[in-house]
Design a protein around this motif. Structure first.
Motif, mmCIF file in Angstrom:
data_model
loop_
_atom_site.group_PDB
_atom_site.id
_atom_site.type_symbol
_atom_site.label_atom_id
_atom_site.label_comp_id
_atom_site.label_asym_id
_atom_site.label_seq_id
_atom_site.Cartn_x
_atom_site.Cartn_y
_atom_site.Cartn_z
ATOM 1 N N TYR A 97 -41.641 -77.199 91.475
ATOM 2 C CA TYR A 97 -42.015 -78.061 89.989
ATOM 3 C C TYR A 97 -41.190 -76.552 89.526
ATOM 4 C CZ TYR A 97 -43.645 -78.456 85.772
ATOM 5 O OH TYR A 97 -43.998 -78.465 83.983
ATOM 6 N N ASN A 147 -49.313 -84.045 89.963
ATOM 7 C CA ASN A 147 -48.835 -84.523 88.977
ATOM 8 C C ASN A 147 -48.073 -83.994 88.697
ATOM 9 O OD1 ASN A 147 -47.763 -86.959 87.703
ATOM 10 N ND2 ASN A 147 -49.509 -85.964 85.904
ATOM 11 N N PHE A 148 -46.126 -84.186 89.219
ATOM 12 C CA PHE A 148 -45.177 -83.267 88.527
ATOM 13 C C PHE A 148 -44.638 -83.703 87.599
ATOM 14 C CE2 PHE A 148 -45.395 -82.633 93.330
ATOM 15 C CZ PHE A 148 -44.812 -81.631 93.241
ATOM 16 N N ASN A 149 -45.284 -84.929 86.323
ATOM 17 C CA ASN A 149 -44.808 -85.201 85.518
ATOM 18 C C ASN A 149 -45.701 -84.750 84.634
ATOM 19 O OD1 ASN A 149 -42.813 -85.810 83.006
ATOM 20 N ND2 ASN A 149 -43.953 -88.076 83.497
ATOM 21 N N THR A 150 -45.750 -83.103 84.178
ATOM 22 C CA THR A 150 -46.516 -82.315 83.378
ATOM 23 C C THR A 150 -45.685 -81.186 82.236
ATOM 24 O OG1 THR A 150 -48.315 -80.734 83.370
ATOM 25 C CG2 THR A 150 -47.320 -80.934 85.859
ATOM 26 N N PRO A 167 -40.229 -81.062 85.268
ATOM 27 C CA PRO A 167 -41.261 -82.211 85.280
ATOM 28 C C PRO A 167 -39.796 -83.376 84.852
ATOM 29 C CG PRO A 167 -41.081 -81.335 83.606
ATOM 30 C CD PRO A 167 -40.549 -80.110 84.088
ATOM 31 N N LYS A 179 -47.653 -87.972 92.237
ATOM 32 C CA LYS A 179 -46.794 -88.853 91.684
ATOM 33 C C LYS A 179 -46.102 -88.491 89.900
ATOM 34 C CE LYS A 179 -50.573 -91.506 92.587
ATOM 35 N NZ LYS A 179 -50.226 -92.503 93.783
ATOM 36 N N SER A 180 -45.557 -88.963 90.256
ATOM 37 C CA SER A 180 -44.831 -88.735 88.856
ATOM 38 C C SER A 180 -45.064 -89.731 87.218
ATOM 39 C CB SER A 180 -43.253 -88.050 88.966
ATOM 40 O OG SER A 180 -42.591 -87.682 87.688
ATOM 41 N N GLU A 211 -40.749 -89.992 92.107
ATOM 42 C CA GLU A 211 -41.907 -89.083 92.787
ATOM 43 C C GLU A 211 -41.535 -88.858 94.311
ATOM 44 O OE1 GLU A 211 -45.769 -91.196 95.524
ATOM 45 O OE2 GLU A 211 -45.623 -91.591 93.521
ATOM 46 N N TYR A 257 -39.920 -85.724 94.134
ATOM 47 C CA TYR A 257 -40.822 -84.316 94.752
ATOM 48 C C TYR A 257 -41.208 -84.199 96.066
ATOM 49 C CZ TYR A 257 -40.520 -83.732 89.785
ATOM 50 O OH TYR A 257 -40.480 -83.849 88.285
#
Length: 121
Positions: A18, A108-111, A23, A79-80, A27, A30
């Motif tokens: 990360y 969840n990497f989209n954070t 972000p 997840k992303s 997916e 990552y």
């Protein structure tokens, strides 16, 4: 190695990925980066593991794929997405039940803060 020991190493690798990538990516990006980081720690890691499910008297075609399986003990579901939904938790719970594994990590990497989006199931 216990599930908690594996989880500790996995979390460290998640933070590294990360912090390097940030972000907003797919997916699959990552997944590849985390796979790379985990293999550097000498953990046995498999990606896109097909799970075959017995159903009654038949075997179902591969019903799902685990994003990452670490030391044949810990499932990592990546997840992303804008926000984790209840179905994401249910999905990982089902994977754990069907594989008879004890621990899964939903990430969840989209954070904006990865610490808030690593969930132990």
């Amino acid at each position: 190695m216990t599930e908690n020991e594996i989880s500790y190493l996995v979390r460290g690798a998640i933070f590294k990925v990360y912090n390097n990538l940030g972000p907003g990516l797919f997916e699959s990006v990552y997944e590849s980066a985390l796979f790379y980081e985990l293999t550097k720690t000498d953990l046995q890691v498999q990606k896109q593991v097909e799970i075959i499910i017995p159903y009654g008297e038949i075997i179902l075609d591969p019903a799902f794929r685990i994003d990452l399986l670490v030391e044949d003990k810990v499932i990592i579901e990546l997840k992303s997405v804008e926000e984790l939904a209840p179905i994401h938790y249910k999905q990982l719970s089902t994977y754990l039940r069907l594989t008879k594994k004890k621990l899964g990590l939903l990430v969840n990497f989209n954070t904006l803060n990865i610490l808030d989006d690593i969930k132990r199931i």
